[in-house]
Write a protein that holds these residues in place. Structure first.
Motif, PDB file in Angstrom:
ATOM      1  N   SER A   1     -55.417  28.171 -34.016  1.00 14.04           N
ATOM      2  CA  SER A   1     -55.293  28.925 -32.802  1.00 14.04           C
ATOM      3  C   SER A   1     -56.091  30.114 -33.233  1.00 14.04           C
ATOM      4  CB  SER A   1     -54.110  29.235 -31.866  1.00 14.04           C
ATOM      5  OG  SER A   1     -53.047  29.815 -32.817  1.00 14.04           O
ATOM      6  N   TYR A   2     -55.894  30.611 -34.409  1.00 20.44           N
ATOM      7  CA  TYR A   2     -56.280  31.912 -34.814  1.00 20.44           C
ATOM      8  C   TYR A   2     -57.698  31.895 -35.179  1.00 20.44           C
ATOM      9  CZ  TYR A   2     -57.019  36.361 -37.527  1.00 20.44           C
ATOM     10  OH  TYR A   2     -57.689  37.373 -37.920  1.00 20.44           O
ATOM     11  N   SER A   3     -58.028  30.700 -35.956  1.00 20.55           N
ATOM     12  CA  SER A   3     -59.439  30.401 -36.353  1.00 20.55           C
ATOM     13  C   SER A   3     -60.334  30.248 -35.111  1.00 20.55           C
ATOM     14  CB  SER A   3     -59.422  29.240 -37.266  1.00 20.55           C
ATOM     15  OG  SER A   3     -60.804  28.856 -37.484  1.00 20.55           O
ATOM     16  N   SER A   4     -59.831  29.431 -34.036  1.00 18.37           N
ATOM     17  CA  SER A   4     -60.532  29.131 -32.900  1.00 18.37           C
ATOM     18  C   SER A   4     -60.736  30.512 -32.102  1.00 18.37           C
ATOM     19  CB  SER A   4     -59.746  28.250 -31.948  1.00 18.37           C
ATOM     20  OG  SER A   4     -60.393  28.172 -30.899  1.00 18.37           O
ATOM     21  N   SER A   5     -59.593  31.270 -31.971  1.00 18.92           N
ATOM     22  CA  SER A   5     -59.797  32.373 -31.306  1.00 18.92           C
ATOM     23  C   SER A   5     -61.009  33.518 -31.862  1.00 18.92           C
ATOM     24  CB  SER A   5     -58.528  33.207 -31.095  1.00 18.92           C
ATOM     25  OG  SER A   5     -58.174  33.698 -32.387  1.00 18.92           O
ATOM     26  N   LYS A   6     -61.155  33.605 -33.193  1.00 22.12           N
ATOM     27  CA  LYS A   6     -62.134  34.401 -33.928  1.00 22.12           C
ATOM     28  C   LYS A   6     -63.404  33.818 -33.644  1.00 22.12           C
ATOM     29  CE  LYS A   6     -59.125  37.620 -35.154  1.00 22.12           C
ATOM     30  NZ  LYS A   6     -59.370  38.979 -34.247  1.00 22.12           N
ATOM     31  N   TYR A   7     -63.572  32.491 -33.768  1.00 22.14           N
ATOM     32  CA  TYR A   7     -64.903  31.982 -33.454  1.00 22.14           C
ATOM     33  C   TYR A   7     -65.377  32.155 -31.943  1.00 22.14           C
ATOM     34  CZ  TYR A   7     -68.777  28.595 -33.158  1.00 22.14           C
ATOM     35  OH  TYR A   7     -69.985  27.987 -33.343  1.00 22.14           O
ATOM     36  N   ALA A   8     -64.237  32.116 -31.137  1.00 26.47           N
ATOM     37  CA  ALA A   8     -64.554  32.452 -29.572  1.00 26.47           C
ATOM     38  C   ALA A   8     -65.115  33.860 -29.529  1.00 26.47           C
ATOM     39  CB  ALA A   8     -63.199  32.376 -28.856  1.00 26.47           C
ATOM     40  N   THR A   9     -64.311  35.056 -30.212  1.00 26.17           N
ATOM     41  CA  THR A   9     -65.130  36.417 -30.110  1.00 26.17           C
ATOM     42  C   THR A   9     -66.680  36.180 -30.457  1.00 26.17           C
ATOM     43  OG1 THR A   9     -64.397  36.889 -32.220  1.00 26.17           O
ATOM     44  CG2 THR A   9     -62.797  37.361 -30.510  1.00 26.17           C
ATOM     45  N   ASP A  10     -66.870  35.572 -31.608  1.00 27.42           N
ATOM     46  CA  ASP A  10     -68.305  35.528 -32.020  1.00 27.42           C
ATOM     47  C   ASP A  10     -69.166  34.979 -31.154  1.00 27.42           C
ATOM     48  OD1 ASP A  10     -67.088  36.318 -34.590  1.00 27.42           O
ATOM     49  OD2 ASP A  10     -67.485  34.587 -35.639  1.00 27.42           O
ATOM     50  N   LEU A  11     -68.799  33.826 -30.429  1.00 31.69           N
ATOM     51  CA  LEU A  11     -69.632  33.250 -29.115  1.00 31.69           C
ATOM     52  C   LEU A  11     -69.650  34.264 -28.207  1.00 31.69           C
ATOM     53  CD1 LEU A  11     -68.084  29.436 -28.737  1.00 31.69           C
ATOM     54  CD2 LEU A  11     -70.375  30.031 -29.588  1.00 31.69           C
TER      55      LEU A  11
ATOM     56  N   LEU B   1     -65.137  23.744 -26.771  1.00 35.15           N
ATOM     57  CA  LEU B   1     -65.458  23.999 -25.484  1.00 35.15           C
ATOM     58  C   LEU B   1     -64.747  23.420 -24.535  1.00 35.15           C
ATOM     59  CD1 LEU B   1     -69.324  24.453 -25.444  1.00 35.15           C
ATOM     60  CD2 LEU B   1     -67.685  26.440 -25.241  1.00 35.15           C
ATOM     61  N   LEU B   2     -64.155  22.297 -24.860  1.00 33.39           N
ATOM     62  CA  LEU B   2     -63.358  21.233 -23.795  1.00 33.39           C
ATOM     63  C   LEU B   2     -61.696  22.085 -23.807  1.00 33.39           C
ATOM     64  CD1 LEU B   2     -64.641  17.863 -24.678  1.00 33.39           C
ATOM     65  CD2 LEU B   2     -65.154  19.357 -22.831  1.00 33.39           C
ATOM     66  N   ASP B   3     -61.663  22.680 -24.909  1.00 33.91           N
ATOM     67  CA  ASP B   3     -60.137  23.208 -25.308  1.00 33.91           C
ATOM     68  C   ASP B   3     -60.294  24.512 -25.961  1.00 33.91           C
ATOM     69  OD1 ASP B   3     -57.430  23.444 -25.380  1.00 33.91           O
ATOM     70  OD2 ASP B   3     -57.379  22.375 -27.447  1.00 33.91           O
ATOM     71  N   TYR B   4     -61.105  25.404 -25.219  1.00 36.57           N
ATOM     72  CA  TYR B   4     -61.303  26.636 -25.801  1.00 36.57           C
ATOM     73  C   TYR B   4     -60.184  27.778 -25.888  1.00 36.57           C
ATOM     74  CZ  TYR B   4     -61.628  28.027 -20.666  1.00 36.57           C
ATOM     75  OH  TYR B   4     -61.055  28.474 -19.356  1.00 36.57           O
ATOM     76  N   GLN B   5     -58.947  27.516 -25.304  1.00 35.42           N
ATOM     77  CA  GLN B   5     -57.683  28.107 -25.519  1.00 35.42           C
ATOM     78  C   GLN B   5     -57.042  27.476 -26.734  1.00 35.42           C
ATOM     79  OE1 GLN B   5     -55.304  29.407 -22.188  1.00 35.42           O
ATOM     80  NE2 GLN B   5     -56.772  28.922 -20.560  1.00 35.42           N
ATOM     81  N   HIS B   6     -57.411  26.348 -27.107  1.00 32.22           N
ATOM     82  CA  HIS B   6     -56.856  25.757 -28.348  1.00 32.22           C
ATOM     83  C   HIS B   6     -55.582  25.220 -27.967  1.00 32.22           C
ATOM     84  CE1 HIS B   6     -57.574  24.621 -32.758  1.00 32.22           C
ATOM     85  NE2 HIS B   6     -56.481  24.863 -32.753  1.00 32.22           N
TER      86      HIS B   6
END
Length: 340
Positions: free
Chosen positions: A193-203, A182-187
């Motif tokens: 970055s891909y893994s982060s973005s897909k977790y972000a879509t779940d959230l 959450l402190l670096d949600y743009q990764h």
């Protein structure tokens, strides 16, 4: 009979195109809108779909979800074309410059975690991201934020209590909590970055349900499994796939997540088309699966996330939306003034 309106982003190839084909097989009376960045490829996809469904109502819409100006223009066009949107498939996504973490690959190849490693890509795939003209991380803007802006811009088309609409996100088994912050949600600081973005879509999907279910809008996330698309093929040199593909077909006998073909990967996306959105669990991810005999089916799995985190992330996106659209408006006024 009123036709249901379906908009699919990233519809010109891969899972998006396979989804469109399967939706028309399911119900060729829908109004299907292919929302794509490249109009030449979109027109080719439309032509291919019409060749097998000549009476289908298929239109195309230009949108680049990595450019907020393009997203806002696309939203304006959608509101001019339609009075409502019944299904919005948020499928467009990128994984730029994917590379294999050789150390992780070699250590996991002959371990008990080999199948898990190939199935989820955990720690295996790293990417080099870049900053877009909007000043945002490209993977985040493409896979998450551009779609969020689109949803917000066409809320009036999506929110109908008497006849609910559905948002359906193409997520991934690579959506890992450990890659997201959450402190670096743009990764901007990491290499996943891909893994982060897909977790972000779940959230985000969970938060959207909390804020919009009472207004007749429901959100779901899908994992298509391991599918061979242009995105996947870019991970390794082409000659490598000649050797590994037979192994992957063999592995599919032992794991149901190797869907491999875009047609099979679209299984859960099509399954959601048939469901009443009110009956779906907002905390579940729907997985496309394929048996060793090639039969497709859907499995449900609780997502590994906290609802509190989803709400914090949602509020951060609202703040970023305000900042980004203000910046976009200022830029437009500056250009207008200089032209005048």
């Amino acid at each position: 009979m009123i036709k249901r309106i379906v908009v699919v982003t990233g519809a010109n190839s891969g899972i998006g195109l396979a989804l469109c084909e399967r939706l028309l097989m399911e119900n060729d009376q829908i109004q299907l809108c292919l929302a794509c960045r490249n109009m030449q490829k979109a027109e080719a996809a439309r032509t291919a779909l019409l060749s097998s469904h000549p009476a289908a109502d298929i239109s195309i819409l230009q949108v680049d979800v990595a450019r907020l100006k393009s997203v806002c223009q696309a939203a304006k066009e959608l509101k001019q074309r339609y009075q409502r949107v019944d299904y919005l498939y948020l499928n467009a996504g990128i994984m730029p410059n994917p590379r294999i973490n050789i150390k992780v690959f070699l250590s996991g190849l002959f371990s008990r975690k080999a199948i898990h490693m190939f199935t989820t890509g955990e720690g295996l795939l790293i990417q080099k991201d870049r900053v877009t003209d909007d000043g945002l991380q490209e993977v985040f803007e493409t896979n998450v934020f551009g779609h969020f802006i689109l949803i917000r811009a066409i809320e009036s088309l999506l929110c109908h209590v008497d006849n609910p609409s559905q948002l359906i996100w193409t997520s991934s088994s690579n959506a890992r909590k450990s890659a997201f912050s959450l402190l670096d949600y743009q990764h901007s600081q990491g290499q996943e970055s891909y893994s982060s973005s897909k977790y972000a879509t779940d959230l985000l999907s969970v938060a959207l349900n909390r804020h919009f279910n009472q207004q007749g809008l429901y959100s779901s996330v899908v994992c298509p499994g391991l599918v061979m698309t242009n995105l996947t093929y870019g991970i390794l040199p082409s000659f490598f796939w000649m050797f590994i593909m037979p192994i992957m077909w063999l592995i599919r006998i032992f794991t149901n997540t190797f869907t491999i073909t875009p047609y099979s990967g679209a299984e859960a996306l099509v399954w959601l088309f048939r469901q009443k959105p009110e009956s779906l669990d907002p905390l579940v991810k729907y997985h496309s699966c394929t048996s060793g005999l090639g039969n497709n089916y859907v499995e449900h799995e609780k997502m590994d996330l906290e609802e509190e985190s989803s709400e914090i992330f949602y509020q951060k996106l609202l703040d970023l939306e305000e900042q980004s659209l203000k910046k976009l408006s200022t830029a437009a006024k500056t250009i207008h003034s200089s032209v005048s």
